[in-house]
Scaffold this motif. Structure first.
Motif, PDB file in Angstrom:
ATOM      1  N   ILE A  40     -38.984  81.665  80.363  1.00  0.00           N
ATOM      2  CA  ILE A  40     -40.151  80.616  80.458  1.00  0.00           C
ATOM      3  C   ILE A  40     -39.591  79.644  81.414  1.00  0.00           C
ATOM      4  O   ILE A  40     -38.795  78.800  80.888  1.00  0.00           O
ATOM      5  N   TYR A  41     -40.522  79.357  82.730  1.00  0.00           N
ATOM      6  CA  TYR A  41     -40.155  78.091  83.034  1.00  0.00           C
ATOM      7  C   TYR A  41     -41.512  77.315  83.304  1.00  0.00           C
ATOM      8  O   TYR A  41     -42.451  77.752  83.498  1.00  0.00           O
ATOM      9  N   LEU A  42     -41.253  75.937  82.732  1.00  0.00           N
ATOM     10  CA  LEU A  42     -42.782  75.066  82.686  1.00  0.00           C
ATOM     11  C   LEU A  42     -42.459  73.900  83.844  1.00  0.00           C
ATOM     12  O   LEU A  42     -41.429  73.137  83.859  1.00  0.00           O
ATOM     13  N   PHE A  43     -43.503  73.963  84.410  1.00  0.00           N
ATOM     14  CA  PHE A  43     -43.882  72.659  85.490  1.00  0.00           C
ATOM     15  C   PHE A  43     -44.636  71.843  84.876  1.00  0.00           C
ATOM     16  O   PHE A  43     -45.913  72.194  84.453  1.00  0.00           O
ATOM     17  N   ASP A  44     -44.481  70.576  84.673  1.00  0.00           N
ATOM     18  CA  ASP A  44     -45.410  69.432  83.900  1.00  0.00           C
ATOM     19  C   ASP A  44     -46.319  69.055  85.157  1.00  0.00           C
ATOM     20  O   ASP A  44     -45.900  68.590  85.910  1.00  0.00           O
ATOM     21  N   LEU A  45     -47.553  69.350  85.100  1.00  0.00           N
ATOM     22  CA  LEU A  45     -48.575  69.197  85.921  1.00  0.00           C
ATOM     23  C   LEU A  45     -49.319  67.862  85.559  1.00  0.00           C
ATOM     24  O   LEU A  45     -50.295  67.599  86.172  1.00  0.00           O
ATOM     25  N   THR A  46     -49.024  67.267  84.240  1.00  0.00           N
ATOM     26  CA  THR A  46     -49.813  66.051  83.796  1.00  0.00           C
ATOM     27  C   THR A  46     -50.170  64.987  84.933  1.00  0.00           C
ATOM     28  O   THR A  46     -51.348  64.736  85.193  1.00  0.00           O
ATOM     29  N   ALA A  48     -38.941  77.312  93.639  1.00  0.00           N
ATOM     30  CA  ALA A  48     -39.328  76.045  92.942  1.00  0.00           C
ATOM     31  C   ALA A  48     -38.240  75.002  92.954  1.00  0.00           C
ATOM     32  O   ALA A  48     -37.189  75.512  92.340  1.00  0.00           O
ATOM     33  N   PRO A  49     -38.139  73.766  92.960  1.00  0.00           N
ATOM     34  CA  PRO A  49     -37.036  72.796  93.240  1.00  0.00           C
ATOM     35  C   PRO A  49     -36.959  72.532  91.850  1.00  0.00           C
ATOM     36  O   PRO A  49     -37.772  72.489  91.000  1.00  0.00           O
ATOM     37  N   VAL A  50     -35.829  72.026  91.584  1.00  0.00           N
ATOM     38  CA  VAL A  50     -35.459  71.566  90.109  1.00  0.00           C
ATOM     39  C   VAL A  50     -34.676  70.120  90.430  1.00  0.00           C
ATOM     40  O   VAL A  50     -34.073  69.939  91.171  1.00  0.00           O
ATOM     41  N   TYR A  51     -35.574  69.350  89.762  1.00  0.00           N
ATOM     42  CA  TYR A  51     -35.294  67.816  89.797  1.00  0.00           C
ATOM     43  C   TYR A  51     -34.209  67.338  88.768  1.00  0.00           C
ATOM     44  O   TYR A  51     -34.355  67.449  87.518  1.00  0.00           O
ATOM     45  N   GLY A  52     -33.290  66.282  89.152  1.00  0.00           N
ATOM     46  CA  GLY A  52     -32.657  65.578  88.117  1.00  0.00           C
ATOM     47  C   GLY A  52     -33.253  64.498  87.672  1.00  0.00           C
ATOM     48  O   GLY A  52     -34.564  64.140  87.886  1.00  0.00           O
ATOM     49  N   SER A  61     -36.110  67.838  85.480  1.00  0.00           N
ATOM     50  CA  SER A  61     -37.159  67.245  84.980  1.00  0.00           C
ATOM     51  C   SER A  61     -38.380  68.321  84.182  1.00  0.00           C
ATOM     52  O   SER A  61     -39.247  67.972  83.738  1.00  0.00           O
ATOM     53  N   ASP A  62     -37.916  69.524  84.626  1.00  0.00           N
ATOM     54  CA  ASP A  62     -38.850  70.701  83.987  1.00  0.00           C
ATOM     55  C   ASP A  62     -38.152  71.427  82.820  1.00  0.00           C
ATOM     56  O   ASP A  62     -36.888  71.509  82.667  1.00  0.00           O
ATOM     57  N   ALA A  63     -39.029  71.754  81.840  1.00  0.00           N
ATOM     58  CA  ALA A  63     -38.638  72.484  80.976  1.00  0.00           C
ATOM     59  C   ALA A  63     -38.243  74.199  81.078  1.00  0.00           C
ATOM     60  O   ALA A  63     -38.957  74.805  81.895  1.00  0.00           O
ATOM     61  N   PHE A  64     -37.183  74.481  80.485  1.00  0.00           N
ATOM     62  CA  PHE A  64     -36.611  76.133  80.911  1.00  0.00           C
ATOM     63  C   PHE A  64     -36.250  76.582  79.330  1.00  0.00           C
ATOM     64  O   PHE A  64     -35.314  75.918  79.065  1.00  0.00           O
ATOM     65  N   PHE A  65     -36.886  77.800  79.020  1.00  0.00           N
ATOM     66  CA  PHE A  65     -36.294  78.409  77.719  1.00  0.00           C
ATOM     67  C   PHE A  65     -36.638  79.760  77.578  1.00  0.00           C
ATOM     68  O   PHE A  65     -37.282  80.338  78.691  1.00  0.00           O
ATOM     69  N   TYR A 125     -32.494  80.244  74.023  1.00  0.00           N
ATOM     70  CA  TYR A 125     -32.032  79.308  75.051  1.00  0.00           C
ATOM     71  C   TYR A 125     -32.899  78.247  75.473  1.00  0.00           C
ATOM     72  O   TYR A 125     -34.125  78.463  75.383  1.00  0.00           O
ATOM     73  N   LEU A 126     -32.577  76.929  75.385  1.00  0.00           N
ATOM     74  CA  LEU A 126     -33.421  75.727  75.660  1.00  0.00           C
ATOM     75  C   LEU A 126     -32.704  74.938  76.386  1.00  0.00           C
ATOM     76  O   LEU A 126     -31.708  74.237  76.071  1.00  0.00           O
ATOM     77  N   ASN A 127     -33.082  74.207  77.717  1.00  0.00           N
ATOM     78  CA  ASN A 127     -32.383  73.136  78.272  1.00  0.00           C
ATOM     79  C   ASN A 127     -32.859  71.878  77.728  1.00  0.00           C
ATOM     80  O   ASN A 127     -33.780  71.813  76.818  1.00  0.00           O
TER      81      ASN A 127
END
Length: 765
Positions: free
Chosen positions: A366-372, A107-111, A273-277, A287-289
């Motif tokens: 846990i890696y969260l992709f915001d699909l909203t 998965a890509p990680v976006y700034g 732009s995605d959450a990782f904790f 840990y929380l980004n």
């Protein structure tokens, strides 16, 4: 936990997290360089990016045997296109030809600027049946590649074996170091007391470890960690030692570099732009980004910091998650130690997430992709496609069915369904131009359709739309200032509304509106959808008007033909009958008299049929005559058409002396078709036309025959044949109720009911 400890904990948290993962994890930057990896989980070259040389390229293959080209590798695809790869399978071939299979996620990680700053590659080997021998070979290879010096000594501490790492650390070759006394070679001086203590521990425990400063061949000092294990012979006596020397200088330098890399990776993760904790085995945040902290604050409804959340139980922080799909998946992943993925909606954050769960013995990452936005865009696209299909179906219905009233009913029902509103209505601008009458609607109670009127201009939303000539959007009726809201709408609780004008060549017919009981905002796509439906109605209205004008022209032509037939053909036929009768009387022979009698009967039948045709042609011209008189004439004409039976009218007086206008003409044509079917298809001997009415201005006509029509039910259900279909179309056109059914006494009964408004006009309700 103190602030200092918490900062330290957060600084190295990502490194610890990645190390906790049971799968191989690699972070790669857009140039294909590895930022961070749990190398001990890889145990080989990473499959994240291609490597190797031209003579010995590192290759992987798809399950069907096709080799991955360099640009097809999962990480490179994610870097190039932003693709999210879930559970892609591949294999590689070992030197002995055996196949090793793997499953990967990427998965890509976006700034914050929307650019890809890294790609996360997660890999798991799925090869089954790995033999213990392979594990041993693997471990031996790992030892051979060890970065630590492994030195074998005899009982007098002389070197018997010296690996490459020892040569690299100390500068002595294996040949020159062998047989040398190790303390002298490395200038290792523990002191007498310390040396005695080391020997005691080796005798009693068989091992010793410590940190020392020794000398390289060039005389430079080096800090090492030394672990010594005693090797005993069959008699239990110490026969030698195995030393493992670790260069702490290099380790410290590597740790510093790793710490810097971790800091850079944390910085990258903080900008994505995605959450990782991550949480530990007690569900405490470890840990929380930055995005995870932001998401947590959004869900909690207040600003929070990472330090505020670290160490807290996530289920206590988010107690409302208990019982949700996320709660169940988190616990299942932790219990089964199996990576899981789950999608779900978080009401408090009003967001959809795709969550990847990676368990380890010490916790869960846990890696969260915001699909909203993606979900909402997909739903919006599906809704728009559905609306376009609905408009197309309505257009087809408009072409197949000329009845505008039923098309309006279908249109308002469609608006309620596609827009998710409670009410929809078509309002017609009355000839006086001051009011609009609701002529069709969906969702309304009694007393609205056909009765509710609204003022034009600023006296109502619909009137304002007609005046402005543009769509009108009402977000909240209570705060509207552009126009007045009619009190008749208030009991229905409408809060929001969208109104468009039904335009006919620049002249407004009226409006089409959709109303919602809850406050909502209508989008530009919603406006376009409602306008498209209004355009279909406008086209149908224009077509109906054109057909009306054409029908009027036809009726005028029929009247002219009827007059010509009555004045010329029927008169000449009557003269011919009279002459034939005289000739028959003068005939002398019996055969001549029979022939003249046959001819006279034929001329009489032609005369009756001609009178019937003239009656049909003159119907429109006689619309203003009393309906009872026209019906009596119809029955008389049909009775005169010889078919072996009789046609009679019952209840004429119940119809009164009023005219039904165009509705009466259409009603007479329905009755004529029913009598014709009885005459031509059923073999009936008696056809009875029963007329009736009521004080509510309701006209009831029934045509009852005693014939037998074998395929009547099939014809009626399928509306087969132009006659049956025309009867139902005419009834629908004047909003009359038509039924054709078997009569209790045998034969067929056609019943039609027409409700009239005050003054003899149709009641459009």
């Amino acid at each position: 936990m103190s602030s200092e400890h918490r900062d330290k904990f957060n600084r190295v948290g990502l490194e610890v997290l990645v190390g906790q993962l049971s799968d191989a994890v690699v972070f790669v930057d857009p140039a294909g360089r590895v930022l961070l990896a749990n190398q001990e989980k890889l145990g080989r070259r990473s499959h994240a990016v291609p490597n190797g040389d031209d003579d010995n390229p590192f290759q992987i293959f798809r399950p069907d045997g096709r080799r991955y080209e360099s640009g097809d590798w999962p990480v490179l695809r994610s870097i190039a296109t932003g693709e999210v790869i879930l559970d892609e399978k591949f294999f590689r071939l070992a030197p002995d030809g055996r196949r090793h299979t793997f499953s990967c996620r990427c998965a890509p990680v976006y700034g914050q600027d929307g650019e890809i700053v890294a790609v996360v590659f997660v890999e798991r080997e799925t090869t089954k049946g790995r033999r213990a021998q392979e594990e041993l070979i693997y471990l031996r290879q790992m030892l051979e590649r060890s970065e630590d010096a492994v030195i074998f000594l005899d009982s007098r501490s002389r070197v018997t074996s010296w690996n490459d790492a020892a040569s690299r650390i100390y500068g002595w070759s294996s040949h020159r170091a062998r047989r040398r006394y190790l303390p002298g070679l490395l200038k290792l001086d523990l002191g007498d007391e310390h040396t005695a203590e080391v020997r005691r521990l080796l005798r009693e425990r068989g091992e010793w470890s410590g940190r020392l400063i020794v000398q390289r061949q060039d005389g430079s000092p080096v800090s090492i960690s030394l672990s010594r294990v005693a090797v005993r012979d069959e008699d239990g006596e110490i026969s030698g030692y195995v030393d493992i020397h670790r260069d702490l200088t290099e380790r410290n330098r590597t740790a510093a570099e790793l710490q810097n890399a971790t800091a850079r990776t944390e910085d990258v993760l903080d900008r994505v732009s995605d959450a990782f904790f991550a949480v530990d085995g007690e569900w405490r945040y470890t840990y929380l980004n930055r995005q995870a902290v932001t998401q947590a604050g959004r869900a909690l409804g207040r600003e929070v910091t990472a330090n505020e959340l670290l160490g807290q139980d996530c289920w206590e922080v988010f107690a409302e998650w208990a019982g949700t799909p996320f709660h169940d998946a988190f616990r299942r992943a932790m219990t089964t130690q199996t990576p899981l993925q789950v999608e779900g909606y978080v009401p408090r954050a009003d967001s959809w997430f795709h969550v990847c769960l990676y368990p380890s013995a010490t916790g869960l990452s846990i890696y969260l992709f915001d699909l909203t936005e993606r979900r909402r865009s997909q739903q919006d696209l599906e809704r728009r496609i559905g609306q376009q299909a609905a408009v197309a179906e309505l257009g087809v219905a408009a072409l197949q069915n000329g009845a505008v009233g039923s098309l309006m009913e279908e249109a308002v029902t469609l608006l309620c369904r596609e827009l998710g509103v409670e009410y929809a209505a078509v309002a017609e601008l009355l000839p006086n131009g001051n009011e609009l009458l609701v002529v069709s609607g969906a969702g309304w109670g009694e007393g609205v359709v056909g009765h509710l009127t609204m003022p034009s201009g600023r006296g109502s939303p619909e009137g304002f739309a007609v005046v402005s000539g543009s769509p009108v959007i009402v977000d909240d009726m209570a705060s509207e200032t552009r126009f007045e809201v009619p009190e008749v709408l208030l009991p229905h609780g409408a809060r929001s509304e969208i109104i468009v004008v039904i335009d006919q060549h620049g002249t407004p017919f009226g409006t089409l509106a959709a109303l919602s009981r809850r406050q909502r905002s209508f989008s530009e796509h919603d406006i376009g959808f409602v306008q498209s439906v209004a355009n279909v109605l406008a086209t149908a209205l224009e077509r109906a008007e054109a057909e009306l004008r054409l029908e009027q022209a036809r009726e005028a032509e029929r009247g002219r033909v009827a007059r010509d037939l009555h004045d010329e053909a029927l008169r000449e036929l009557s003269d011919a009958l009279a002459m034939a009768a005289v000739t028959r009387s003068a005939a002398g022979e019996e055969g001549d008299e029979q022939r003249w009698g046959t001819m006279i009967s034929a001329l009489q039948r032609v005369g009756q049929q001609l009178r019937g045709a003239i009656y049909d042609l003159r119907l429109s011209a006689d619309e203003q005559r009393p309906f009872a008189d026209l019906l009596a004439e119809l029955v008389s004409v049909q009775a005169g058409l010889t078919f072996g039976g009789q046609v009679e009218l019952v209840g004429r007086d119940a119809l009164g002396a009023g005219s039904l206008g165009h509705s009466g003409t259409e009603l007479l044509r329905i009755i004529r078709e029913a009598i014709t079917n009885a005459r031509l298809h059923s073999g009936a001997t008696t056809v009875r036309v029963e007329a009736g009415g009521s004080d509510r201005r309701v006209v009831r006509i029934a045509v009852i025959d005693d014939g037998s029509w074998p395929d009547r039910d099939v014809a009626v259900r399928g509306r087969r044949g132009s006659g049956i279909r025309g009867m139902f179309d005419r009834a629908e056109g004047i909003r009359a109720r038509l039924r054709i059914e078997s009569s209790p006494g045998g034969g067929t009964r056609m019943a039609v009911v027409l409700e009239l408004g005050a003054g003899g006009g149709m009641d459009e309700g």
